[in-house]
Scaffold this motif. Structure first.
Motif, PDB file in Angstrom:
ATOM      1  N   HIS A   1       0.899  -1.219   0.148  1.00  0.00           N
ATOM      2  CA  HIS A   1      -0.064  -0.111  -0.069  1.00  0.00           C
ATOM      3  C   HIS A   1       0.992   1.285  -0.035  1.00  0.00           C
ATOM      4  O   HIS A   1       1.656   1.444   0.952  1.00  0.00           O
ATOM      5  CB  HIS A   1      -0.979   0.026   1.138  1.00  0.00           C
ATOM      6  CG  HIS A   1      -1.701  -1.171   1.329  1.00  0.00           C
ATOM      7  ND1 HIS A   1      -2.723  -1.461   0.833  1.00  0.00           N
ATOM      8  CD2 HIS A   1      -1.460  -2.304   1.969  1.00  0.00           C
ATOM      9  CE1 HIS A   1      -3.456  -2.641   1.362  1.00  0.00           C
ATOM     10  NE2 HIS A   1      -2.372  -3.206   1.857  1.00  0.00           N
ATOM     11  N   VAL A   2       0.816   2.080  -1.009  1.00  0.00           N
ATOM     12  CA  VAL A   2       1.787   3.322  -1.130  1.00  0.00           C
ATOM     13  C   VAL A   2       0.824   4.231  -0.373  1.00  0.00           C
ATOM     14  O   VAL A   2      -0.585   4.598  -0.804  1.00  0.00           O
ATOM     15  CB  VAL A   2       1.891   3.729  -2.538  1.00  0.00           C
ATOM     16  CG1 VAL A   2       2.487   4.852  -2.855  1.00  0.00           C
ATOM     17  CG2 VAL A   2       2.655   2.387  -3.315  1.00  0.00           C
ATOM     18  N   ALA A   3       1.220   5.015   0.522  1.00  0.00           N
ATOM     19  CA  ALA A   3       0.707   6.179   1.439  1.00  0.00           C
ATOM     20  C   ALA A   3       1.496   7.348   1.441  1.00  0.00           C
ATOM     21  O   ALA A   3       2.508   7.585   1.153  1.00  0.00           O
ATOM     22  CB  ALA A   3       0.578   5.473   2.846  1.00  0.00           C
ATOM     23  N   SER A   4       0.580   8.203   1.938  1.00  0.00           N
ATOM     24  CA  SER A   4       1.058   9.672   2.320  1.00  0.00           C
ATOM     25  C   SER A   4       2.160   9.644   3.290  1.00  0.00           C
ATOM     26  O   SER A   4       2.263   8.488   3.961  1.00  0.00           O
ATOM     27  CB  SER A   4       0.107  10.718   2.423  1.00  0.00           C
ATOM     28  OG  SER A   4      -0.324  10.373   4.057  1.00  0.00           O
ATOM     29  N   PRO A   5       2.910  10.553   3.540  1.00  0.00           N
ATOM     30  CA  PRO A   5       3.858  10.535   4.666  1.00  0.00           C
ATOM     31  C   PRO A   5       3.382  10.131   6.057  1.00  0.00           C
ATOM     32  O   PRO A   5       4.152  10.016   6.980  1.00  0.00           O
ATOM     33  CB  PRO A   5       4.375  11.943   4.650  1.00  0.00           C
ATOM     34  CG  PRO A   5       4.371  12.341   3.193  1.00  0.00           C
ATOM     35  CD  PRO A   5       3.123  11.987   2.706  1.00  0.00           C
ATOM     36  N   THR A   6       1.898  10.573   6.458  1.00  0.00           N
ATOM     37  CA  THR A   6       1.359  10.267   7.582  1.00  0.00           C
ATOM     38  C   THR A   6       0.738   8.917   7.630  1.00  0.00           C
ATOM     39  O   THR A   6       0.577   8.528   8.663  1.00  0.00           O
ATOM     40  CB  THR A   6       0.223  11.395   7.687  1.00  0.00           C
ATOM     41  OG1 THR A   6      -0.686  10.899   6.823  1.00  0.00           O
ATOM     42  CG2 THR A   6       0.821  12.530   7.674  1.00  0.00           C
ATOM     43  N   GLY A   7       0.677   8.167   6.497  1.00  0.00           N
ATOM     44  CA  GLY A   7       0.144   6.738   6.427  1.00  0.00           C
ATOM     45  C   GLY A   7      -1.079   6.850   5.836  1.00  0.00           C
ATOM     46  O   GLY A   7      -1.566   5.604   5.640  1.00  0.00           O
TER      47      GLY A   7
END
Length: 363
Positions: free
Chosen positions: A351-357
């Motif tokens: 799962h590719v996520a933003s820096p916050t997850g």
């Protein structure tokens, strides 16, 4: 109690092994993710408890277009490359920040639970049948260094010194294996720990300027100030299972975590502990199990777990922000990319996520 016996590694060296209490049942998903009851049904579908016969040397993990979306339990960096391991012997690597993934050539179809690299080429993975695999080309091809079918239980984590010679693997029923030659030979050194009940050892980490630290079942903790030669039992702040530990960039400082959102911080190599309270947006305490943590290159810390839980700290673990991903998938590990995004693995694969997850569409 039976006398220890000698078992031969795949490279020809001898390793000691002791009888395992077969009355205890180990959840086969391995590591933190496997030990939480939320995925108990999934555990029986992806990794039966039935002991399998020794695999032929030619039996490799099957190449599959769906490997990227299958169960993955750990991810780490090998230089700029990302390497993830998981179900059916799948080992995947990415050279473009997680956009595309390639399967490595892996001589097993067993569930792999953890992976560790000392540089961009040399790495090891562990899993069921007490298997230890090694690579010298950044995860493209692997060889089997060790397995012990008689253990009937997995190895759950592995750590190596930067010299790529000395390493330790830990696992179910108190397993502690050591190598001093890069894995050509592995020796059972479980008797160095005072763990007569054979509690599962879930995680091993290095703590800055201090030594090695191990956590496991029912809150057991062990530390070694001489980097694995002798081990001391540490009084635990929690009597529930701890699934992992992560060191911070500060000396002697680490975090441990486990069931029902329990998270503790120590700044003195485990002498004292402070519980870190994590509250949800509705002001109730976090009760999802926490599976794995990672110290990122920028010094921040990410801890992930069930229910899409992603915790992030920018002050060496004193405080954490919380994101509950909209997909609510159970997460088992995390890594970061050059562009600052998080790559999360677990249920449903990568799962590719933003820096916050958060999911990229959730921001």
């Amino acid at each position: 109690m039976s006398e220890p016996v000698m078992r031969r590694t795949l490279s020809g060296g001898l390793a000691r092994s002791s009888r395992i209490p077969v009355s205890r049942i180990y959840s086969p998903l391995g590591k933190a993710l496997s030990l939480c009851s939320v995925l108990s049904i999934l555990a029986f579908t992806v990794a039966p408890l039935t002991v399998q016969a020794a695999e032929p040397a030619s039996l490799y993990s099957i190449m599959s277009e769906r490997a990227q979306s299958s169960l993955l339990l750990d991810i780490t960096a090998a230089g700029k490359r990302l390497v993830a391991v998981g179900d059916r012997g799948h080992i995947l690597y990415s050279d473009d920040n997680g956009s595309t993934w390639t399967q490595g050539k892996v001589p097993t179809r067993q569930l792999l639970t953890a992976v560790y690299f000392v540089d961009d080429k040399h790495g090891w993975a562990v899993g069921h049948d007490a298997q230890i695999l090694a690579t010298t080309d950044g995860g493209q091809t692997w060889v089997k260094q060790f397995e012990d079918l008689s253990r009937e239980a997995p190895l759950l984590d592995i750590w190596f010194k930067d010299d790529a010679k000395t390493g330790f693997a830990v696992g179910a029923y108190g397993a502690l294996l050591e190598t001093t030659d890069g894995g050509a030979n592995w020796e059972d050194v479980s008797d160095r720990m005072n763990n007569e009940d054979g509690y599962h050892l879930n995680s091993i980490i290095a703590v800055k300027d201090s030594g090695l630290f191990v956590v496991g079942e029912l809150g057991v903790m062990f530390r070694s100030a001489d980097w694995g030669q002798t081990w001391e039992t540490v009084e635990s702040p929690y009597d529930g299972s701890l699934f992992g530990a992560v060191a911070t960039k500060e000396p002697a400082t680490l975090l441990v975590y486990g069931l029902r959102g329990h998270l503790f911080r120590s700044s003195d190599f485990g002498d004292t502990w402070q519980q870190i309270e994590i509250n949800t947006p509705n002001n109730g305490p976090l009760e999802f199990g926490l599976a794995d943590g990672e110290l990122l290159a920028d010094g921040s810390i990410v801890v992930v777990g069930h229910g899409g839980t992603v915790l992030k700290s920018t002050d060496d673990g004193r405080n954490f922000s919380l994101v509950n991903r909209a997909d609510r998938v159970s997460l088992s590990s995390a890594a970061t990319t050059d562009n600052g995004k998080l790559i999360l693995v677990g249920q449903g694969g990568v799962h590719v996520a933003s820096p916050t997850g958060a999911d990229l569409g959730q921001q």
